[in-house]
Design a protein around this motif. Structure first.
Motif, PDB file in Angstrom:
ATOM      1  N   PHE A 148       0.860  -1.181   0.000  1.00  0.00           N
ATOM      2  CA  PHE A 148       0.000   0.000   0.000  1.00  0.00           C
ATOM      3  C   PHE A 148       0.899   1.235   0.000  1.00  0.00           C
ATOM      4  CE2 PHE A 148       0.803  -1.089   4.418  1.00  0.00           C
ATOM      5  CZ  PHE A 148       1.120   0.137   5.006  1.00  0.00           C
ATOM      6  N   TYR A 149       0.274   2.410  -0.131  1.00  0.00           N
ATOM      7  CA  TYR A 149       1.000   3.677  -0.040  1.00  0.00           C
ATOM      8  C   TYR A 149       0.568   4.400   1.232  1.00  0.00           C
ATOM      9  CZ  TYR A 149       2.564   3.092  -4.843  1.00  0.00           C
ATOM     10  OH  TYR A 149       3.154   2.610  -5.983  1.00  0.00           O
ATOM     11  N   TRP A 150       1.552   4.906   1.960  1.00  0.00           N
ATOM     12  CA  TRP A 150       1.259   5.654   3.174  1.00  0.00           C
ATOM     13  C   TRP A 150       0.698   7.025   2.822  1.00  0.00           C
ATOM     14  CZ3 TRP A 150       1.330   3.912   8.082  1.00  0.00           C
ATOM     15  CH2 TRP A 150       1.987   2.702   8.327  1.00  0.00           C
ATOM     16  N   TRP A 151      -0.466   7.337   3.369  1.00  0.00           N
ATOM     17  CA  TRP A 151      -1.006   8.685   3.220  1.00  0.00           C
ATOM     18  C   TRP A 151      -0.309   9.572   4.235  1.00  0.00           C
ATOM     19  CZ3 TRP A 151      -6.539   9.756   1.330  1.00  0.00           C
ATOM     20  CH2 TRP A 151      -6.848   8.893   0.268  1.00  0.00           C
ATOM     21  N   THR A 152       0.181  10.715   3.785  1.00  0.00           N
ATOM     22  CA  THR A 152       1.034  11.547   4.618  1.00  0.00           C
ATOM     23  C   THR A 152       0.452  12.951   4.776  1.00  0.00           C
ATOM     24  OG1 THR A 152       2.352  12.285   2.729  1.00  0.00           O
ATOM     25  CG2 THR A 152       3.064  10.265   3.839  1.00  0.00           C
ATOM     26  N   PHE A 153       1.123  13.730   5.587  1.00  0.00           N
ATOM     27  CA  PHE A 153       0.757  15.126   5.795  1.00  0.00           C
ATOM     28  C   PHE A 153       0.733  15.874   4.474  1.00  0.00           C
ATOM     29  CE2 PHE A 153       2.078  19.257   8.111  1.00  0.00           C
ATOM     30  CZ  PHE A 153       0.777  19.527   8.507  1.00  0.00           C
ATOM     31  N   ASN A 154       1.598  15.494   3.561  1.00  0.00           N
ATOM     32  CA  ASN A 154       1.623  16.081   2.226  1.00  0.00           C
ATOM     33  C   ASN A 154       1.141  15.043   1.228  1.00  0.00           C
ATOM     34  OD1 ASN A 154       4.197  14.775   2.946  1.00  0.00           O
ATOM     35  ND2 ASN A 154       4.788  15.227   0.848  1.00  0.00           N
ATOM     36  N   MET A 155       0.141  15.426   0.438  1.00  0.00           N
ATOM     37  CA  MET A 155      -0.411  14.529  -0.575  1.00  0.00           C
ATOM     38  C   MET A 155      -0.301  15.215  -1.930  1.00  0.00           C
ATOM     39  SD  MET A 155      -1.456  11.693   0.858  1.00  0.00           S
ATOM     40  CE  MET A 155      -2.730  10.970  -0.177  1.00  0.00           C
ATOM     41  N   PRO A 156      -0.210  14.450  -3.030  1.00  0.00           N
ATOM     42  CA  PRO A 156      -0.271  12.984  -3.107  1.00  0.00           C
ATOM     43  C   PRO A 156       0.967  12.319  -2.513  1.00  0.00           C
ATOM     44  CG  PRO A 156       0.279  13.923  -5.234  1.00  0.00           C
ATOM     45  CD  PRO A 156      -0.058  15.080  -4.350  1.00  0.00           C
ATOM     46  N   THR A 157       0.927  10.983  -2.471  1.00  0.00           N
ATOM     47  CA  THR A 157       1.998  10.231  -1.846  1.00  0.00           C
ATOM     48  C   THR A 157       2.673   9.307  -2.855  1.00  0.00           C
ATOM     49  OG1 THR A 157       2.523   8.629  -0.104  1.00  0.00           O
ATOM     50  CG2 THR A 157       0.373   8.427  -1.131  1.00  0.00           C
ATOM     51  N   ASP A 158       3.964   9.102  -2.680  1.00  0.00           N
ATOM     52  CA  ASP A 158       4.654   8.067  -3.454  1.00  0.00           C
ATOM     53  C   ASP A 158       5.453   7.176  -2.514  1.00  0.00           C
ATOM     54  OD1 ASP A 158       6.769   9.661  -2.733  1.00  0.00           O
ATOM     55  OD2 ASP A 158       7.671   9.764  -4.716  1.00  0.00           O
ATOM     56  N   HIS A 159       5.021   7.139  -1.234  1.00  0.00           N
ATOM     57  CA  HIS A 159       5.773   6.436  -0.195  1.00  0.00           C
ATOM     58  C   HIS A 159       5.161   5.058   0.056  1.00  0.00           C
ATOM     59  CE1 HIS A 159       7.729  10.217   0.302  1.00  0.00           C
ATOM     60  NE2 HIS A 159       6.612  10.818   0.668  1.00  0.00           N
ATOM     61  N   ALA A 160       5.744   4.065  -0.581  1.00  0.00           N
ATOM     62  CA  ALA A 160       5.166   2.726  -0.582  1.00  0.00           C
ATOM     63  C   ALA A 160       5.681   1.862   0.559  1.00  0.00           C
ATOM     64  CB  ALA A 160       5.469   2.029  -1.910  1.00  0.00           C
ATOM     65  N   GLU A 161       4.836   0.942   0.977  1.00  0.00           N
ATOM     66  CA  GLU A 161       5.242  -0.166   1.842  1.00  0.00           C
ATOM     67  C   GLU A 161       5.493  -1.353   0.920  1.00  0.00           C
ATOM     68  OE1 GLU A 161       5.285  -1.568   6.168  1.00  0.00           O
ATOM     69  OE2 GLU A 161       5.394   0.356   5.133  1.00  0.00           O
TER      70      GLU A 161
END
Length: 434
Positions: free
Chosen positions: A231-244
């Motif tokens: 999945f991708y982590w939803w962060t304080f800044n969106m959109p996200t590209d930070h994957a698990e």
């Protein structure tokens, strides 16, 4: 705020800033104003940029627009500026890049420099530099020019669920099985995976937890059996590209190793030092932009029959931030110049100083600008929330500010005052002090 004096810079850097500004007016501004591209930059930006149905990753339309801006900059000879001439660049210096990143960020939000995507008309190429410096001839042929044409992309997989800044304790392993390596582990905040063709995965291949030696960098195809984006982590800044990302029995050959076996952390250090000083420069520029906008507002706004700026409660916080900008600019530019003269490990304490001070400054300036502008400053119709959200992450990513302070502390107490020591005795002392 006054602009930094350009006559203090080398002529080629001053001329470059003039060239950049002319290019933005001729090529980038018209692109921003075409169709409804403003939706990616005004109060609608977060929702226009984010594909919520695909896990919060950047929308295809937003990335297509960024691609157009990069392509125009590449044709104009600006995008590859920091790269060696053999890669189509201009042999740009770290000092040049620091000045450029500050300059672009001070222009505010736009396609010329986007903090959320970290894409700019003057590119930053950490993985390309790694491939150029550490890659084998076959690896360079396969990845360098294709990456610059955006045909392949290398994500960066270092952080894990249980380990961030303590990368020497990472739990992902790679074990030899005949002629192949078998990788098992999990990576968190694996940046760039949504558009990556390959992932640069750091795994322990020898040694014990906590040892710097024994970690190897592997180039893993995105479609390798056993590699899954959970999945991708939803962060304080969106959109996200930070994957698990999970790796279960992923097999690669020796040709997947980037750099030397067991010495992968050298690549990570090279990656973050160059990125940290450029982050610092961008944060400095963003801080200056926020101050500029707050000053404009305070000059025009009238309260109780007089301009808002007449109140010392408005003047003093902004005056302090301006002073901080001037001080940080000197440190950033000095550090960038030192990076051009010396090995990056010799000045890592200066990089740390510049990074944590500039990133904190950007957040402080955005917050103060928001406060100065009151209710309107709090809305998404002004840029401060966008700047705050995206620069706030720099106080955590690529080494939290506490890690930066620790580097400075080691140099202050265990070093010589000339830069971190590479000898084994210093490393042992530093390890004992943790």
């Amino acid at each position: 705020m006054t602009e930094p004096a350009r006559d203090e810079l080398p002529d080629e850097i001053s001329d470059l800033l003039v060239e950049i500004d002319a290019f933005i007016e001729a090529e980038i501004k018209p692109l921003e104003e075409a169709d409804d591209n403003a939706r990616f930059l005004d109060h609608r930006r977060e929702h226009s940029r984010t594909d919520f149905e695909a896990g919060g990753i950047p929308s295809r339309e937003w990335e297509d627009l960024l691609e157009q801006a990069m392509a125009r900059a590449d044709r104009a000879g600006l995008w590859r500026y920091p790269l060696p001439a053999e890669l189509g660049g201009r042999d740009g210096t770290n000092l040049g890049m620091a000045v450029v990143r500050e300059h672009l960020a001070r222009r505010g939000i736009g396609l010329h420099n986007d903090p959320q995507s970290e894409i700019s008309i003057v590119g930053n190429f950490p993985t390309v530099i790694l491939m150029h410096e550490f890659g084998s001839p076959k690896q360079r042929e396969r990845f360098l020019e294709p990456a610059l044409r955006r045909e392949v992309a290398l994500a960066f997989g270092l952080t894990e669920p249980n380990h961030g800044s303590d990368a020497t304790y990472l739990e992902t392993t790679a074990r030899r099985d005949g002629s192949e390596w078998v990788i098992d582990g999990v990576k968190r905040f694996n940046s760039g995976m949504h558009r990556a063709s390959h992932d640069l995965v750091f795994a322990r291949t020898s040694g014990s937890p906590g040892e710097a030696l024994g970690i190897t960098a592997f180039i893993v195809p995105r479609d390798a059996p056993g590699l899954e984006i959970e999945f991708y982590w939803w962060t304080f800044n969106m959109p996200t590209d930070h994957a698990e990302v999970s790796l279960r029995g992923v097999r690669v050959g020796d040709d997947a190793i980037l750099g030397e076996l067991h010495r992968g952390l050298e690549l990570a250090q090279r990656f973050v030092h160059e990125n940290r000083i450029r982050q610092a420069a961008s944060s400095l520029g963003a801080a200056a932009f926020c101050i500029d906008e707050a000053v404009k507002w305070a000059r025009d706004r009238c309260v109780w029959g007089k301009p808002l700026w007449r109140n010392q409660a408005i003047q003093f916080p902004l005056a302090e931030l301006w002073t901080e900008c001037e001080l940080v600019r000197g440190l950033v530019r000095r550090t960038a110049a030192e990076l051009d003269r010396r090995h990056h490990m010799e000045v890592s304490h200066l990089v740390a100083m510049a990074n944590y001070r500039a990133n904190r400054l950007a957040c402080d300036a955005a917050d103060r600008a928001m406060q100065t502008c009151g209710g309107i400053g709090y809305t998404r119709h002004m840029p401060f929330e966008h700047i705050y959200r995206h620069h706030r992450r720099y106080r955590i990513t690529e080494g939290a500010e506490e890690i930066q302070l620790r580097k400075v502390g080691y140099e202050l107490f265990a070093g010589t005052g000339q830069g971190p020591q590479s000898d084994a005795s210093f490393q042992a002392r530093a390890k004992a002090d943790q």
